[in-house]
Write a protein that holds these residues in place. Structure first.
Motif: not given
Length: 185
Positions: A23, A26, A29-30, A73, A164, A170
């Motif tokens: 998490d 993730r 990356d965002r 990423q 991203r 996503s």
């Protein structure tokens, strides 16, 4: 404590720790401050070699992130998790991709290394109390592909196929289920 119960608790702890690491990647990356914050204790310390400081300083450094790095990423490999009571020492192999804006061109760079994390369990929750990044290798792949031209000569049919850090498709994909960090999802 029953040996089977202890084994189940250790399996759950390892899964919670691995999920926290995933998490966090993730969220980084965002550039999602909420996801990143959920992975660390407020008094955590972080050392990436090019940055070292407390959690608040780290969050201000990583979000919104450098405009010179528009895309990242992180790929996570195996994690070695050693639990001792309410502390866990964790080594996780990682590969990270970074698109670097060099001014006249963008370049694709990858890094290989390992996160050394000290997790602490507080109030029944595992989070990172201290992280150190070790770098094993780096590769500059040269000028980045021009995504505005599509892929392999074929244009994309929409604008959600690449990117991203901002407006990641996503996020919408998982939206119906709630955030991926939700434990009830």
């Amino acid at each position: 404590m029953d040996a089977n119960l202890k084994e189940i608790q250790n399996l759950l702890a390892r899964e919670n720790i691995r999920e926290c690491i995933a998490d966090l990647a993730r969220g980084e990356d965002r550039r999602d401050a909420e996801m990143i914050t959920a992975a660390y204790w407020p008094d955590a310390t972080i050392d990436y070699g090019m940055f070292a400081g407390n959690f608040d300083e780290y969050l201000a450094w990583v979000v919104p992130g450098s405009p010179a790095i528009p895309v990242t990423q992180h790929f996570l490999g195996q994690s070695v998790v050693k639990i001792q009571g309410d502390t866990a020492l964790v080594e996780t192999h990682a590969l990270s991709y970074h698109r670097i804006d060099m001014g006249e061109e963008e370049r694709d760079v990858t890094l290989g290394g390992r996160y050394l994390d000290r997790f602490e369990k507080r109030g029944g929750e595992w989070r990172i109390a201290q992280r150190t990044m070790l770098y094993d290798w780096s590769q500059d792949f040269g000028v980045s592909v021009d995504w505005s031209q599509g892929l392999m000569g074929a244009p994309f049919s929409g604008d959600h196929y690449v990117g991203r850090a901002f407006g990641d498709h996503s996020t919408d994909f998982f939206g119906a289920l709630g955030k991926p960090a939700d434990k009830d999802a």
